[in-house]
Every structure is written in structure tokens, then in C-alpha cells.
Write a protein that holds these residues in place. Structure first.
Motif, PDB file in Angstrom:
ATOM      1  N   ARG A 165      14.510 -33.722 -13.473  1.00 45.15           N
ATOM      2  CA  ARG A 165      15.455 -34.806 -13.305  1.00 45.15           C
ATOM      3  C   ARG A 165      16.711 -33.664 -12.679  1.00 45.15           C
ATOM      4  N   THR A 166      17.115 -34.266 -11.705  1.00 46.29           N
ATOM      5  CA  THR A 166      18.000 -33.447 -10.669  1.00 46.29           C
ATOM      6  C   THR A 166      19.428 -34.101 -10.438  1.00 46.29           C
ATOM      7  N   THR A 167      20.656 -33.643 -10.626  1.00 44.07           N
ATOM      8  CA  THR A 167      21.798 -34.439 -10.883  1.00 44.07           C
ATOM      9  C   THR A 167      22.206 -34.319  -9.135  1.00 44.07           C
ATOM     10  N   LEU A 168      22.433 -35.598  -8.607  1.00 50.65           N
ATOM     11  CA  LEU A 168      22.844 -35.575  -7.301  1.00 50.65           C
ATOM     12  C   LEU A 168      24.164 -35.103  -6.985  1.00 50.65           C
ATOM     13  N   GLU A 169      25.056 -35.181  -7.858  1.00 53.79           N
ATOM     14  CA  GLU A 169      26.343 -34.812  -7.515  1.00 53.79           C
ATOM     15  C   GLU A 169      26.443 -33.357  -7.419  1.00 53.79           C
ATOM     16  N   ALA A 170      25.723 -32.468  -8.380  1.00 55.43           N
ATOM     17  CA  ALA A 170      25.666 -31.164  -8.123  1.00 55.43           C
ATOM     18  C   ALA A 170      24.946 -30.729  -6.736  1.00 55.43           C
ATOM     19  N   VAL A 171      23.992 -31.363  -6.265  1.00 51.93           N
ATOM     20  CA  VAL A 171      23.412 -30.751  -5.065  1.00 51.93           C
ATOM     21  C   VAL A 171      24.206 -31.192  -3.893  1.00 51.93           C
ATOM     22  N   ILE A 172      24.839 -32.403  -3.859  1.00 49.05           N
ATOM     23  CA  ILE A 172      25.691 -32.872  -2.938  1.00 49.05           C
ATOM     24  C   ILE A 172      26.841 -32.081  -2.661  1.00 49.05           C
ATOM     25  N   HIS A 173      27.443 -31.557  -3.705  1.00 50.55           N
ATOM     26  CA  HIS A 173      28.752 -30.841  -3.643  1.00 50.55           C
ATOM     27  C   HIS A 173      28.284 -29.428  -3.268  1.00 50.55           C
ATOM     28  N   LYS A 174      27.330 -29.091  -3.664  1.00 50.58           N
ATOM     29  CA  LYS A 174      26.877 -27.594  -3.239  1.00 50.58           C
ATOM     30  C   LYS A 174      26.802 -27.623  -1.686  1.00 50.58           C
ATOM     31  N   GLU A 175      26.151 -28.505  -1.240  1.00 46.84           N
ATOM     32  CA  GLU A 175      25.852 -28.723   0.429  1.00 46.84           C
ATOM     33  C   GLU A 175      27.070 -28.848   1.144  1.00 46.84           C
ATOM     34  N   ILE A 176      28.068 -29.811   0.235  1.00 47.94           N
ATOM     35  CA  ILE A 176      29.343 -30.023   1.202  1.00 47.94           C
ATOM     36  C   ILE A 176      30.509 -28.452   1.262  1.00 47.94           C
ATOM     37  N   LYS A 177      30.200 -28.073   0.057  1.00 49.80           N
ATOM     38  CA  LYS A 177      30.918 -26.806   0.022  1.00 49.80           C
ATOM     39  C   LYS A 177      30.425 -25.725   1.139  1.00 49.80           C
ATOM     40  N   ALA A 178      29.274 -25.667   1.363  1.00 49.51           N
ATOM     41  CA  ALA A 178      28.524 -24.859   2.415  1.00 49.51           C
ATOM     42  C   ALA A 178      29.085 -25.306   3.577  1.00 49.51           C
ATOM     43  N   LEU A 179      29.526 -26.456   4.034  1.00 47.08           N
ATOM     44  CA  LEU A 179      30.081 -26.926   5.357  1.00 47.08           C
ATOM     45  C   LEU A 179      31.355 -26.939   5.493  1.00 47.08           C
ATOM     46  N   ARG A 180      32.103 -26.599   4.418  1.00 45.52           N
ATOM     47  CA  ARG A 180      33.491 -26.410   4.378  1.00 45.52           C
ATOM     48  C   ARG A 180      34.087 -26.217   5.561  1.00 45.52           C
ATOM     49  N   SER A 181      33.917 -25.092   5.837  1.00 40.70           N
ATOM     50  CA  SER A 181      34.647 -24.402   7.221  1.00 40.70           C
ATOM     51  C   SER A 181      34.235 -25.111   8.476  1.00 40.70           C
ATOM     52  N   TRP A 182      33.292 -25.615   8.529  1.00 39.87           N
ATOM     53  CA  TRP A 182      33.062 -26.468   9.704  1.00 39.87           C
ATOM     54  C   TRP A 182      33.805 -28.067   9.608  1.00 39.87           C
ATOM     55  N   CYS A 183      33.775 -28.421   8.345  1.00 40.58           N
ATOM     56  CA  CYS A 183      34.542 -29.833   8.189  1.00 40.58           C
ATOM     57  C   CYS A 183      35.792 -29.568   8.326  1.00 40.58           C
ATOM     58  N   LEU A 184      36.653 -28.433   7.953  1.00 44.39           N
ATOM     59  CA  LEU A 184      38.017 -28.190   7.914  1.00 44.39           C
ATOM     60  C   LEU A 184      38.288 -27.997   9.672  1.00 44.39           C
ATOM     61  N   GLN A 185      37.644 -27.455  10.131  1.00 44.59           N
ATOM     62  CA  GLN A 185      37.636 -27.193  11.650  1.00 44.59           C
ATOM     63  C   GLN A 185      37.745 -28.598  12.317  1.00 44.59           C
ATOM     64  N   LYS A 186      36.789 -29.468  12.074  1.00 46.93           N
ATOM     65  CA  LYS A 186      36.962 -31.084  12.557  1.00 46.93           C
ATOM     66  C   LYS A 186      37.823 -31.869  11.905  1.00 46.93           C
ATOM     67  N   GLY A 187      38.432 -31.528  10.839  1.00 44.21           N
ATOM     68  CA  GLY A 187      39.117 -32.568  10.181  1.00 44.21           C
ATOM     69  C   GLY A 187      38.352 -33.662   9.355  1.00 44.21           C
ATOM     70  N   ILE A 188      37.069 -33.052   8.857  1.00 46.62           N
ATOM     71  CA  ILE A 188      36.307 -34.327   8.591  1.00 46.62           C
ATOM     72  C   ILE A 188      36.201 -34.154   6.739  1.00 46.62           C
ATOM     73  N   GLY A 189      36.096 -35.114   6.326  1.00 46.98           N
ATOM     74  CA  GLY A 189      36.335 -35.374   4.766  1.00 46.98           C
ATOM     75  C   GLY A 189      35.007 -36.323   4.364  1.00 46.98           C
ATOM     76  N   PHE A 190      34.955 -36.114   3.185  1.00 45.22           N
ATOM     77  CA  PHE A 190      33.711 -36.867   2.358  1.00 45.22           C
ATOM     78  C   PHE A 190      34.134 -37.758   1.239  1.00 45.22           C
ATOM     79  N   ASP A 191      33.422 -38.924   1.360  1.00 49.54           N
ATOM     80  CA  ASP A 191      33.992 -40.191   0.376  1.00 49.54           C
ATOM     81  C   ASP A 191      32.410 -40.080  -0.638  1.00 49.54           C
TER      82      ASP A 191
END
Length: 335
Positions: free
Chosen positions: A180-206
Motif C-alpha cells: 500500500r503506497t501513499t500517493l501524496e508522499a511519492v508525488i511530493h517527493k518527485e515535485i521536490k526533486a524538480l523544484r529548481s526547474w519549476c522555479l526557473q519556469k515559474g511552474i506550480g502544481f495543483d
């Protein structure tokens, strides 16, 4: 097979017919030879020859029938034993070729395993200076330069990660643990890894997760999401949001990742999961490897996760991960 046998023995058949015809022709020209008895002899000869052909057909085609139905493997036991010198020659040559191919195949497998191990070792060795580089970048004061360096560092990291998982996929069944895997934990981990790229492009996540848990392998799910999120960030318009939502449909959890980028050309849609395929509209984009979606698809198939795509060109794309039902856990755990 009977047609092939007749074509193979056609010269012998024509010779016998010619000799019988010659015999009747001589009897017709020579009055001292009774014609009707010669016709009777020719008829009996052809009848005996036809029976002889039927017997020889059964005997001579036994070996070749088994050879024709033989699957393209290294197992020669299904081929009937040879009963003639020519069949013996054919089987001997086939055996020699098979043994040679088996030996070469074994050598190639050993070489491939060695190359795979060397590459995996090299990737792990490269990760050490890459981690050190990240720590150095984190200590920089120039935020603009820091952001650019982190973006380039992230590109190298993602390429190495793709290469590492590409080599692991053929042996994925040895590295899968369904839980049993919690989606929120996996998704937030991957979003955090892409943070610098997202900040550079001004992209957010909903992120909106109505369904919070799935039965799957957490590590490989993270890799699949990494490929989809990387594509979403790469092709999203600047200052836009990537929407991530989940829901349960008929006992299956559906996870959607929707971006607001350039979308996918309809003619490219059937090929987006093909190995090495990039795009026909952006064919000169040398940064694209065409491996992300291919690896995501291969990994998802091993986990019985279905990937669906919806897109309109110029309006973005939506990738959906449809997870198996809970009662399918047994089939997944047998990987």
C-alpha cells in the motif's frame, strides 16, 4: 507437402512417363509388337509407380515435415531421425550450426551482462561527484547562477536515472515489492526533486488527491511519475500550473497529470511510447531523448498499470495512470 514432393520428384516422374510413352510409340510403329498388351504393361507399370510414389512420399517426407514444423530454437529433439544419407548430411550441418549459435549466444549474453554491470557501476560512481556538486551549488550566494546550475545538474541527474532504470527494467521482477503506497508522499517527493526547474519556469502544481492509496511498488511508481512530471514541466508554458488529481472508478484508482503546454500532434499520438521517438513537430529538439515515455510505459506494464493519454494540440496533455483493482494484488505479487 505433397505438392512440394511432386515438384521435387518431377524429373523422375517425367522420365517414367516418357519411357512408357516411348514404349507405346515403338509398339505403335512396329507391327510385330502387339499394341494392346503393351498398353496393359504400361498401365500396370504406371499403377505400380504410383504406389511406389505414395510409399516413398510417406518415408521421404517424414524428416522434412518435422523440420518444417520445427520452431526456431536450439532444441533438435523434435526433428525425426534421418533415414537417408542426404538427410543425415542436413541434420549434421544443422546440429553444427546450432551448436555454434548456442556458443555465440552464450558469449554475447556474458558480454552484455558484463557491459550492463560496468555501466551500472559507472552510473553509481558518477552519482558521488554529482551529489558533491549539488552540495557545492547549494552553498552559492548568486541565486541566478545557482538556479541555472541546478537546472543543468538536474538534467544530468535525470539522464543518469533514465539510464539506470533502463538497464534494470529487464530484471524488474526481481526488484518489485507490492504494498500500500501513499500517493501524496511519492508525488511530493518527485515535485521536490524538480523544484529548481519549476522555479526557473515559474511552474506550480495543483495537487488534489481524492484517492490517497494504491497497491503498487513505491520506487518504480516514483520512476514512472518522474518521467511524466519531467515531460509535463518540460513542455508546459511558463507561469502555468500542472494539475495532479486522483479518483476511484469502479474499484480502480486513476491518477491524472494535466499540463497546459503545446500538446501532442494527433499524428504523433500512436508513437509517443515508442523507443527513441521524440516528435514530428519539434524534430530538431536535440534535448529530447525519446526514452522517458517508453521507459514509463515498460515499467507501468510490469506493474499492471495502464497509461492513457488525452491531448489537444496547443492546449496541453493529460496522462492518466489507471492502477489495478485491489483483488488483482495476487497477480502483481507473483512478479
Amino acid at each position: 507437402m505433397i505438392g512440394k514432393y511432386i515438384r521435387e520428384r518431377l524429373s523422375w516422374i517425367l522420365l517414367v512417363l516418357f519411357l512408357q510413352g516411348l514404349l507405346l510409340f515403338v509398339a505403335y510403329l512396329d507391327n510385330t509388337i502387339p499394341f494392346l498388351p503393351m498398353v496393359y504393361i504400361a498401365f500396370l507399370s504406371l499403377l505400380i509407380f504410383t504406389g511406389f510414389l505414395l510409399v516413398r512420399y510417406t518415408k521421404e517426407t517424414k524428416f522434412y515435415k518435422t523440420l518444417d514444423s520445427w520452431e526456431d530454437t536450439y532444441d533438435l529433439s523434435s526433428i525425426a531421425p534421418p533415414e537417408s544419407p542426404f538427410e543425415t548430411i542436413a541434420l549434421d550441418r544443422l546440429t553444427l550450426q546450432t551448436e555454434r549459435f548456442k556458443k555465440e549466444s552464450s558469449q554475447h549474453l556474458v558480454e552484455l551482462e558484463r557491459e550492463k554491470d560496468d555501466l551500472l557501476s559507472w552510473i553509481h560512481e558518477v552519482k558521488t561527484p554529482l551529489t558533491t556538486l549539488q552540495l557545492i551549488i547549494d552553498r552559492m550566494d548568486d541565486e541566478a547562477l545557482k538556479s541555472q546550475l541546478m537546472y543543468e545538474w538536474l538534467r544530468i541527474h535525470l539522464l543518469l536515472d533514465q539510464q539506470l532504470h533502463q538497464k534494470r527494467i529487464p530484471f524488474m521482477k526481481n526488484d518489485v515489492y507490492i504494498e500500500r503506497t501513499t500517493l501524496e508522499a511519492v508525488i511530493h517527493k518527485e515535485i521536490k526533486a524538480l523544484r529548481s526547474w519549476c522555479l526557473q519556469k515559474g511552474i506550480g502544481f495543483d495537487v488534489s488527491l481524492a484517492a490517497e492509496e494504491v497497491l503498487t511498488d513505491e520506487k518504480w511508481l516514483g520512476f514512472i511519475l518522474r518521467q511524466l512530471l519531467t515531460n509535463a514541466v518540460k513542455y508546459s508554458s511558463a507561469s502555468s500550473d500542472i494539475v495532479i488529481e486522483s479518483e476511484e472508478e469502479e474499484g480502480r484508482v486513476r491518477l491524472r497529470i494535466r499540463d497546459h503546454g503545446r500538446g501532442i500532434d494527433p499524428k504523433d499520438m500512436p508513437r509517443i511510447f515508442d523507443k527513441g521517438f521524440t516528435s514530428t513537430t519539434m524534430h530538431k529538439d536535440t534535448a529530447a531523448t525519446g526514452m522517458g515515455l517508453y521507459l514509463a510505459k515498460k515499467s507501468a506494464e510490469a506493474l499492471s498499470i495502464r497509461i492513457e493519454v488525452e491531448s489537444r494540440q496547443g492546449e496541453g496533455a493529460t496522462f492518466s495512470l489507471v492502477f489495478p483493482k485491489s483483488n488483482e494484488f495476487v497477480s502483481l505479487s507473483q512478479l
